[in-house]
Enzyme design. Structure first.
Site, short mmCIF file in Angstrom:
data_model
loop_
_atom_site.label_atom_id
_atom_site.label_comp_id
_atom_site.label_asym_id
_atom_site.label_seq_id
_atom_site.Cartn_x
_atom_site.Cartn_y
_atom_site.Cartn_z
N GLU A 114 0.86 -1.19 0.00
CA GLU A 114 0.00 0.00 0.00
C GLU A 114 0.89 1.22 0.00
O GLU A 114 2.06 1.14 0.37
CB GLU A 114 -0.83 0.04 1.29
CG GLU A 114 -1.88 -1.00 1.37
CD GLU A 114 -2.41 -1.15 2.78
OE1 GLU A 114 -2.09 -0.30 3.65
OE2 GLU A 114 -3.13 -2.11 3.02
N LYS A 116 2.10 4.71 1.64
CA LYS A 116 2.15 5.24 3.00
C LYS A 116 1.65 6.68 2.93
O LYS A 116 2.34 7.56 2.42
CB LYS A 116 3.58 5.17 3.54
CG LYS A 116 3.67 5.46 5.01
CD LYS A 116 5.02 5.02 5.56
CE LYS A 116 5.07 5.12 7.07
NZ LYS A 116 4.82 6.45 7.58
N ASP A 118 0.61 10.32 3.97
CA ASP A 118 1.20 11.24 4.93
C ASP A 118 0.11 12.11 5.56
O ASP A 118 -0.15 13.22 5.13
CB ASP A 118 2.24 12.11 4.22
CG ASP A 118 3.20 12.74 5.21
OD1 ASP A 118 3.15 12.36 6.39
OD2 ASP A 118 3.97 13.62 4.81
N TYR A 226 -7.09 1.53 6.26
CA TYR A 226 -6.19 0.44 5.88
C TYR A 226 -6.11 -0.68 6.92
O TYR A 226 -5.25 -1.54 6.81
CB TYR A 226 -4.79 0.96 5.55
CG TYR A 226 -4.20 1.92 6.57
CD1 TYR A 226 -3.91 1.49 7.85
CD2 TYR A 226 -3.96 3.25 6.24
CE1 TYR A 226 -3.38 2.35 8.79
CE2 TYR A 226 -3.42 4.13 7.17
CZ TYR A 226 -3.14 3.67 8.44
OH TYR A 226 -2.63 4.53 9.36
N LYS A 313 10.55 3.95 2.76
CA LYS A 313 10.35 5.39 2.57
C LYS A 313 11.10 5.86 1.33
O LYS A 313 12.28 5.49 1.16
CB LYS A 313 10.89 6.16 3.79
CG LYS A 313 10.13 5.86 5.07
CD LYS A 313 9.11 6.94 5.32
CE LYS A 313 8.93 7.18 6.78
NZ LYS A 313 9.22 8.39 7.35
N CYS A 407 10.31 48.57 -2.58
CA CYS A 407 9.34 47.76 -3.32
C CYS A 407 9.75 47.66 -4.79
O CYS A 407 10.01 48.68 -5.43
CB CYS A 407 7.95 48.38 -3.20
SG CYS A 407 6.73 47.53 -4.19
N CYS A 410 6.99 49.73 -6.87
CA CYS A 410 6.72 51.17 -6.77
C CYS A 410 7.86 51.94 -6.10
O CYS A 410 7.78 53.17 -5.97
CB CYS A 410 5.40 51.41 -6.03
SG CYS A 410 5.50 51.05 -4.27
N CYS A 425 5.21 46.29 1.57
CA CYS A 425 5.26 47.60 0.94
C CYS A 425 4.09 48.40 1.51
O CYS A 425 2.94 47.99 1.37
CB CYS A 425 5.11 47.47 -0.58
SG CYS A 425 4.74 49.06 -1.34
N CYS A 431 0.71 51.44 -5.01
CA CYS A 431 1.51 50.32 -5.51
C CYS A 431 0.64 49.46 -6.43
O CYS A 431 -0.36 48.87 -5.99
CB CYS A 431 2.03 49.54 -4.31
SG CYS A 431 3.07 48.15 -4.78
#
Ligand code: IVH
Length: 671
Positions: A114, A116, A118, A226, A313, A407, A410, A425, A431
């Site tokens: 199967e 795994k 997460d 499962y 894994k 920024c 601008c 900003c 902006c």
């Protein structure tokens, strides 16, 4: 309806609803329309209201949440929840297979492989077929009782479909949040200036521990099962257990496979190594389980894990490439996000050109320099992340990246608020991405719902100085739009109609559309219902704001800040003048007659000459009152098409006059 009749109808309704839910959420099939489904659910809600003793914990009406758990009780697991031993290498896996072979004394055996998943391990107990408890793994011996939250998971049956044989059975699986739901949630959070969540796994885990189960219900968690445990079960292999779970309508991932030997297991591993990124959820390996229960028993357990299973894994996929430059994006709230632009590199089946860097701290932590060879890793998110730098390959004389101080859009000097990782900003009004972002937020479906307008058109209108804030939308003329690239007569009229129609959008949506920081859709609804109008909200002080259920200090402060700014008040004035809804519409009663003589009405079902709001308005305009539930005090029930039989029967029993739409029209002389 008698209690007996109600009981049998409730059973019938529950079965139907569970079945349609199962088809919809697990098989992607809609056998009935949303409308028909809602009708069934409404009938069940009505019946359970009428006969509260028949409202049982396995009813689909219990899934919507609304239960607050202040502290989760710690509960011992009946069977401990062990962990699996891990390996990252195929050689070690072959060694494991040799141990199994030896342990089974040369007997033949099979594996079930199967993925795994997460997520968060959960144990769910069913007593007499009904879900009675859901407990997190905790330390393996005891975990938290999160039953009310688990019940909101639509794919987790509240009742086993069939007979479980044993009176108490336990199923185990992994609760997860799909990448799609996670990305949507993060987008919404970013949109209102909330910090983004790290990954789907932690989000699923945090969600299961939330106090308000209606918030959990909104988070759309999912669950793959499962394992099946309990006494008196007929199954003899893990494969049979999975099939049994499927038959009982638990969600089992169809990705499992029976393997005759370790070579087939390795094929499975290789097959899913890159394929797994196409799945809707995150996986970090595979689990190999000996199929036969008898053989599992022979192999037994070590102190911490079973000998009949092992997890392989996957190594996190990474690749080395060169950092070309760092660019900076400016969001609607002014937040700056640095992005790494990379020399294109193949990673887990896709070409990667960009990686997220999160914030300045991250760049500093990695001590990044332009020209560096960096390691990129594919995690849960769509865009990969940089996990390290190969300093041996560092170009000579390179300097650490200097984070921008102004920024990029601008030129305004950036600010960094205390305790926040992000730079901002502050030039809200000047902006460009902030201005355009606010308008994009304003028109989105959950706000003003002007779907004939998109980011491209907003950008065009902005460039031509025709659109600088949401109020400008209501000043646009036919010619302003028609002359835009790509617009013709029909598309121009569509857009104008969309803007016009948005004037009828309800107050809660308008409030959300204003884009007050931390005021998401749900918070906007709460504030709208509580304060009823923008004027009341604007006048509220801190104490009054935090008095509103579920409104915390951070939101209260943000609302106050918003109304302190004269620009915002000017915008609201302009939008008010344009005709937008800034109050919960208690429609003014336009007195047409007094023919209904203060009589009370309940309306139910669907009508041909009115929608429900219009018929309610008619009742009020003609001197009547509208009430929501049937009681002995109600004078008339106006029965439309498809009204629930439960309501009808209740009205009959209580002697309420039941009238048709035509009869109602006759009462107000409009037939
Ligand atoms: S079986 C004795 N199957 O992995 C343990 N676990 O390290 C039996 N997990 O806590 C677990 N996908 O959260 C099993 N297909 C799968 C799984 C799986 C994910 C997790 C589970 C468990 C951890 C074990």
């Amino acid at each position: 309806m008698t209690q007996e009749q109600a009981k049998s109808r409730i059973t019938e309704l529950k079965e139907k609803i569970n079945y349609y839910n199962y088809l919809y959420y697990q098989k992607d099939i809609s056998e009935v329309s949303d409308y028909e489904f809602d009708q069934l659910l409404q009938e069940l809600i009505d019946l359970e209201e009428q006969f509260p003793a028949l409202r049982l914990s396995d009813s689909p009406t219990q899934r919507v949440g609304g239960i607050i758990t202040k502290a989760f009780e710690t509960v011992y697991h009946k069977y401990p929840m062990l962990s699996l031993s891990n390996t990252y290498s195929q050689d070690e896996l072959r060694d494991y297979d040799k141990r199994v072979d030896k342990g089974l004394d040369g007997e033949s055996y099979e594996y079930i492989c199967e993925l795994k998943f997460d997520g968060v391990a959960l144990s769910i107990t069913y007593e007499n077929n009904v879900l009675s408890k859901a407990i997190t793994r905790g330390d393996g011996e005891k975990g938290d009782d999160i039953t009310n939250n688990a019940k909101t998971i639509k794919t987790l049956p509240l009742k086993i479909n069939g007979n479980s044989g044993g009176s108490i059975i336990e199923v185990r699986g992994e609760v997860f949040m799909s990448r799609k739901v996670f990305d949507r949630l993060n987008k919404e959070r970013e949109d209102i200036g909330e910090a983004k969540l790290a990954n789907p796994r932690n989000t699923a885990s945090g969600t299961l521990k939330m106090q308000d189960s209606s918030v959990v219900a909104g988070r759309k968690l999912d669950c793959f099962l499962y394992a099946l445990l309990g006494e008196g079960l007929q199954v003899k292999t893990h494969e049979e257990a999975l099939k049994q779970l499927e038959e009982w309508r638990f969600k089992v991932s169809p990705t499992y496979r029976k393997c005759k030997n370790i070579e087939e297991v390795i094929e499975y591993i290789e097959h899913w190594e890159t394929k797994r990124f196409e799945l809707p959820l995150e996986t970090d390996g595979i689990v190999v389980k000996v199929n036969s229960y008898e053989q599992q028993e022979v192999l037994g357990f070590t102190a911490k894990s079973p000998r009949w299973a092992i997890a392989y894994k996957y190594k996190a996929e990474n690749a080395a490439t060169v950092l070309k430059e760092i660019s900076y994006q400016v969001g609607r709230t002014g937040a700056i996000t640095p992005v790494a632009n990379l020399e294109p590199v193949l990673l887990a089946g896709t070409t990667v050109k960009r990686a997220s860097l999160h914030n300045a701290n991250e760049i500093e932590r990695l001590d990044l320099r332009i020209g560096d060879t960096v390691l990129v890793e594919k995690g849960g998110e769509i865009i990969p992340k940089i996990t390290g730098v190969d300093v041996m390959k560092r170009p000579e004389g390179s300097e650490p990246v200097k984070y921008i101080t102004t920024c990029p859009e601008c030129g305004t000097p950036l600010i960094r608020k205390e305790g926040e990782a992000l730079h901002y900003c502050p030039n809200e009004r000047g902006c460009p991405p902030q201005i355009k972002g606010r308008i994009e937020h304003f028109i989105q479906r959950k706000a003003m719902d002007i779907d004939s307008l998109g980011a491209r058109t907003i950008a065009l209108l902005f460039e031509q100085k025709l659109l600088n804030n949401p109020a400008d939308l209501y000043k646009l003329s036919y010619d302003d739009i028609f002359q835009l690239e790509g617009f013709k007569d029909l598309s121009t009229r569509n857009l104008l109609n969309g803007i016009e129609a948005s004037k009828n959008i309800d107050f809660a949506s308008v409030l959300f559309a204003l884009g007050i920081r931390y005021v998401g859709r749900t918070v906007a609804e709460k504030l709208a219902v509580y304060f009823k109008s923008i004027d009341h909200l604007a006048a509220a002080n801190f104490e009054e704001l935090i008095d509103v259920p579920e409104i915390g200090e951070r939101i209260a402060e943000s609302v106050i800040e918003f109304f302190k700014d004269p620009e915002n008040n000017r915008l609201i004035e302009e939008l008010k003048n344009a005709g937008l809804q800034f109050a919960i519409e208690e429609k003014e009663v336009v007195v047409e007659s007094n023919l209904l003589d203060a009589k009370s009405f309940v309306i139910s079902g669907v009508f041909s000459s009115f929608n429900r709001d219009e018929i309610k308005e008619k009742i009020k305009n003609n001197g009547g009152k509208v009430v929501s539930g049937i009681s002995g005090k109600v004078d008339y029930l106006v029965a439309g098409e498809n009204m629930g039989p439960a309501k009808l029967e209740k009205a009959q029993k209580l002697g309420v006059n039941i009238i048709s739409e035509q009869e109602f029209l006759a009462m107000i002389n409009q037939s």
